[in-house]
Structure formats: C-alpha cells, structure tokens
Write an enzyme that holds these catalytic residues in place. Structure first.
Site, PDB file in Angstrom:
ATOM      1  CG  ASN A   1      -4.252   0.235 -11.055  1.00 46.51           C
ATOM      2  OD1 ASN A   1      -3.377   0.540 -11.855  1.00 46.51           O
ATOM      3  ND2 ASN A   1      -4.230   0.631  -9.781  1.00 46.51           N
TER       4      ASN A   1
ATOM      5  CE  LYS B   1      -1.667 -21.165  -5.332  1.00 50.84           C
ATOM      6  NZ  LYS B   1      -1.344 -22.199  -6.286  1.00 50.84           N
TER       7      LYS B   1
ATOM      8  CG  PHE C   1      -2.290  12.462 -13.476  1.00 51.55           C
ATOM      9  CD1 PHE C   1      -1.232  13.228 -13.012  1.00 51.55           C
ATOM     10  CD2 PHE C   1      -2.367  12.185 -14.842  1.00 51.55           C
ATOM     11  CE1 PHE C   1      -0.270  13.716 -13.882  1.00 51.55           C
ATOM     12  CE2 PHE C   1      -1.413  12.660 -15.714  1.00 51.55           C
ATOM     13  CZ  PHE C   1      -0.362  13.430 -15.239  1.00 51.55           C
TER      14      PHE C   1
ATOM     15  CE  LYS D   1     -11.058  12.035  -8.181  1.00 55.99           C
ATOM     16  NZ  LYS D   1     -10.740  11.028  -9.163  1.00 55.99           N
TER      17      LYS D   1
HETATM   18  O1  C5P Z   1      -9.459  10.316  -5.953  1.00 56.10           O
HETATM   19  P1  C5P Z   1      -8.591   9.630  -6.964  1.00 56.10           P
HETATM   20  O2  C5P Z   1      -7.993   8.382  -6.471  1.00 56.10           O
HETATM   21  O3  C5P Z   1      -9.255   9.428  -8.299  1.00 56.10           O
HETATM   22  O4  C5P Z   1      -7.427  10.696  -7.232  1.00 56.10           O
HETATM   23  C1  C5P Z   1      -6.383  10.409  -8.085  1.00 56.10           C
HETATM   24  C2  C5P Z   1      -5.178  11.142  -7.634  1.00 56.10           C
HETATM   25  O5  C5P Z   1      -4.945  10.855  -6.252  1.00 56.10           O
HETATM   26  C3  C5P Z   1      -3.938  10.682  -8.368  1.00 56.10           C
HETATM   27  O6  C5P Z   1      -3.070  11.801  -8.501  1.00 56.10           O
HETATM   28  C4  C5P Z   1      -3.365   9.616  -7.435  1.00 56.10           C
HETATM   29  O7  C5P Z   1      -1.964   9.498  -7.587  1.00 56.10           O
HETATM   30  C5  C5P Z   1      -3.739  10.141  -6.071  1.00 56.10           C
HETATM   31  N1  C5P Z   1      -4.014   9.089  -5.068  1.00 56.10           N
HETATM   32  C6  C5P Z   1      -3.148   8.931  -3.999  1.00 56.10           C
HETATM   33  N2  C5P Z   1      -3.400   7.967  -3.043  1.00 56.10           N
HETATM   34  C7  C5P Z   1      -4.499   7.179  -3.130  1.00 56.10           C
HETATM   35  C8  C5P Z   1      -5.381   7.330  -4.218  1.00 56.10           C
HETATM   36  C9  C5P Z   1      -5.106   8.284  -5.177  1.00 56.10           C
HETATM   37  O8  C5P Z   1      -2.157   9.643  -3.905  1.00 56.10           O
HETATM   38  N3  C5P Z   1      -4.717   6.260  -2.201  1.00 56.10           N
END
Ligand code: C5P
Length: 398
Positions: free
Chosen positions: A212, A291, A324, A338
């Site tokens: 991303n 690949k 976050f 969340k």
């Molecule tokens: O639910 P969402 O992915 O939007 O939540 C974001 C938060 O969760 C961020 O703080 C991100 O670092 C954490 N996160 C995580 N592991 C994941 C997905 C998101 O720690 N697989």
C-alpha cells in the site's frame, strides 16, 4: 528553557525587520545561541552590526565570501541549528521558497534545511493586499503542506497606513511559538516506546508483491519525537524510503507475519505501543518461488494476515496501546468500533479524503478518540508536531 539550542534567524527585507532585533534579544535571554542570516534587502532596514552585537556571532549574508572560511557555508548553516525562524518573511521570500529558488544565501540555506530534522517557522509580514494576493495565498498553502510552520500575521495598522492582516507577530508571541516547538522536558525518560511503521509487503513471487501507499512518515516522526523526549524507542518498520531517526533501535521487516513475530518478541519491553504501520490485511495464499510467467488470466487467492493490534489488545498487559485508523468513509464511527474491538487506549483517526492528511504528506489532520468516548479534533499540522502532541496525550493516560 532554550539552553543548548541554536536558532538560525533569517531576516528578509521588510519594515518588521526591526522586530527581529528584539526577537534575537529574547532568544538569547532564554539561553539560545542565535545565528543570523540576512538578505541584502534586510540590510536596508537593519544593520548587520546591530544583529552581530546582539547575538555575539558574525552575521552571514553572502553566498560567496572567502572570509567565512567554509566553501559550503550554506550547508553548514543549514545543519547547525535546532530550528530555523525567518522573521520577517516577505512575499518575495515565500515565493522563492515555494518555487525552490536559491539565489542568495538565506534562500539557499532554506533549501538545504532538512525539514524532518528541524522545524522551520516562517513569520510573514507584508501589506494586507499583498498578503491576500492569490499567488501569496497559494505559496503559503503549498509551504504549509510541505511542513513549514507559519506564525500567522496579525491584523492592525500597517506601516503603509492600511489596516488589515499583514503585521508580523510580536517578538514575544514568536518566542512562545518557538518554545512550544521544543519539548518541555524529557518526560519519557525510563520508558520504552515500541512503534510500528510503514507498509508491509506480501510477496507473490520473487519480484512481485501486494502493498500500500504508506510512507512511514507518521511512525518515523513518532519514533523521533519519543526519542527526543527521552524514551528508549524500538522502531519496527516495513520497507520505506526513510532513514531511521538517530538513537532508535531499528528492526526492519517485510511482511505482516514478520512484523507480527518481531512485535511479539519485543512486547515485554514496551510501556507504550503505537501501531502506525499500514499492515496488509491479506497475503497471497500461495507464494511462487519462481517469477510467474505471463499466460492466461491469473487468479490469486488472498488469505487473512494476523491482526497484530487485535492480538495486542486481547493480551493487553501493562502497556498503553495506541492504534491508527485510516478511513475513507464514516471516520469516527469506524474508529470508535476499532477502539472498542481492539481494546485500545487511544486511536488516531485519519480521514484519507482530507486535503493534506494521510499517507504521502508531511502533514496530517486527525481526530483523537479516547477510551471514554471523548473525541479531540485537531487542526492540520506537520506529522512531527502531531507526534509530539500524541506523546503528550499518552503521557496523561500513563
Ligand atoms: O482495522 P484496521 O486495519 O483499519 O486498523 C488499523 C490499525 O490496526 C493500525 O493501528 C494498524 O497498525 C493495525 N493493524 C495491525 N495488523 C493488521 C492490520 C492492522 O496491527 N493486520
């Protein structure tokens, strides 16, 4: 308060230049070392001798002056200070900085200052019509987005007799702004802060991956700020283009599962965990060792990655947990959900549709949501300023 701090004071050619003499005096009274760089036009308003006498340091104004000793004086001047303040900053000077023009010493120094390492405050001063000119407005907005901090001019009677916005802020107010940008104390001494940052990469084959747009800037700013406040800092980061801040313990990772492993390994050390990383929620179920050759359509099945934050929330020990939430819709609603679902103390909600907020900018505009349901809406600010503000709020919770 400003002991051991060096401030580079840039002065450009406006009538408010006389106020810079008072600012230099106030800074020195607070214990700062003040290095003055003046433009040629500034010297028409105030003499280098005045500034030299007040600061006890030679005043620089020329790009090519053999008496300076160094052939790269613009780089030396850009690296030395803890902060740069340009007061007054004329319309012309703002235009040059916005356009990247470096045709004298001060504009060249400004171009050579690394904004991630030291804040730059600009104090505009000009006639009100000039201040509201579309070109000046656009330059100011552009500079704000790049992370420059503005000491917004005040309204009042101007030197030309006009009344309106354009008066440079008073030296005492500028001093307060400067002091606010330095952390008051080492309030994180003895604490360990674990920060995750950047994107993760989920490999499909040796040359391709899912990822991303996360730049890592917010997490790196938090790591830097926590270190400046005296914390031991563990920075666990996916691939970014950034240099780890000095003094932090850096753990580079690539995939979400690697990040999970390092976080779980270091967990017992942490008093505060801040999860800024944009962890990929999914990874390809199958990773190819060679690949993939093109052929017909390719169907890739994605499977869920571990949610690191969820896991941290469910195990919740003695640490403060901060997440976050980057959203493109229903920001506060989703962030509240969340916060509860992941058992967080604080969530920083990022509206990705806001101008100047989110992944690739130097600035951010967020809401802070607390466990008790309280929401704090913050204005647009640099990620570095926001990092300090978040750390201040966490300190209240601890
Ligand atoms: O639910 P969402 O992915 O939007 O939540 C974001 C938060 O969760 C961020 O703080 C991100 O670092 C954490 N996160 C995580 N592991 C994941 C997905 C998101 O720690 N697989």
């Amino acid at each position: 308060m400003l002991k051991d701090k060096t401030i580079l004071l840039g002065i450009t050619g406006g009538i408010a230049a006389y106020k810079s003499a008072e600012l230099a005096r106030l800074l020195i009274k607070e214990g700062a070392a003040v290095q003055v760089v003046m433009t040629a036009n500034a010297e028409a308003f105030i003499t280098p001798l005045t500034m030299r006498t007040l600061t006890g340091r030679p005043v620089y104004s020329s790009l090519f002056n053999p008496s300076y000793g160094s052939a790269t004086v613009h780089i030396d001047l850009a690296r030395e200070p803890h902060m740069v303040v340009v007061a007054p900053a004329t319309a012309n000077f703002l235009g040059k900085i916005a356009a990247g023009i470096a045709d004298d010493l001060l504009s060249t120094v400004l171009l050579a200052v690394n904004l991630k390492e030291r804040p730059v405050i600009l104090a505009p001063s000009m006639n009100t019509v000039m201040f509201h000119n579309a070109a000046v407005r656009e330059n100011i907005e552009l500079l704000r987005k790049r992370g420059y901090i503005f000491a917004d001019p005040l309204a009042g009677v101007l030197a030309c007799g006009d009344v309106g916005e354009g008066r440079m802020v008073e030296p005492a107010q500028l001093l307060q702004l400067i002091k606010d940008k330095f952390p008051a104390r080492e309030d994180y001494g003895g604490l360990t802060v674990l920060v995750t940052a950047g994107p993760t990469r989920e490999l499909l084959d040796p040359v391709r991956f899912f990822s991303n747009h996360s730049s890592g800037r917010m997490g790196y700013a938090l790591a830097r700020a926590a270190r400046e406040r005296g914390a031991r800092v563990l920075l666990i980061s996916g691939p970014t283009a950034l240099e780890p801040p000095p003094g932090v313990e850096f753990h580079p990772v690539v995939s979400a599962r690697e990040m999970y492993d390092v976080v779980m390994d270091k967990l017992f050390l942490a008093d505060v965990i801040i999860k800024t990383a944009a962890v990929a929620d999914y990874r390809p179920e199958e990773t190819y060792s060679q690949k993939i050759k093109k052929g017909g359509d390719l169907l890739v099945r994605l499977v869920r990655n571990p949610d690191i934050l969820q896991e941290l929330g469910s195990r919740k020990g003695n640490y403060i947990l901060v997440g976050f939430a980057a959203e493109t819709e229903n920001l506060l609603n989703n962030a509240h959900k969340k916060l509860a679902a992941k058992n967080l103390d604080l969530i920083v909600a990022n509206d990705l549709t806001e101008e100047g907020a989110g992944f690739t900018y130097e600035t951010n505009k967020v809401n802070l949501l607390y466990r008790d349901g309280h929401v704090e809406e913050l204005p647009l600010m640099t990620k570095y300023e926001l990092a300090h503000l978040i750390l201040e709020r966490i300190k209240i919770i601890i």
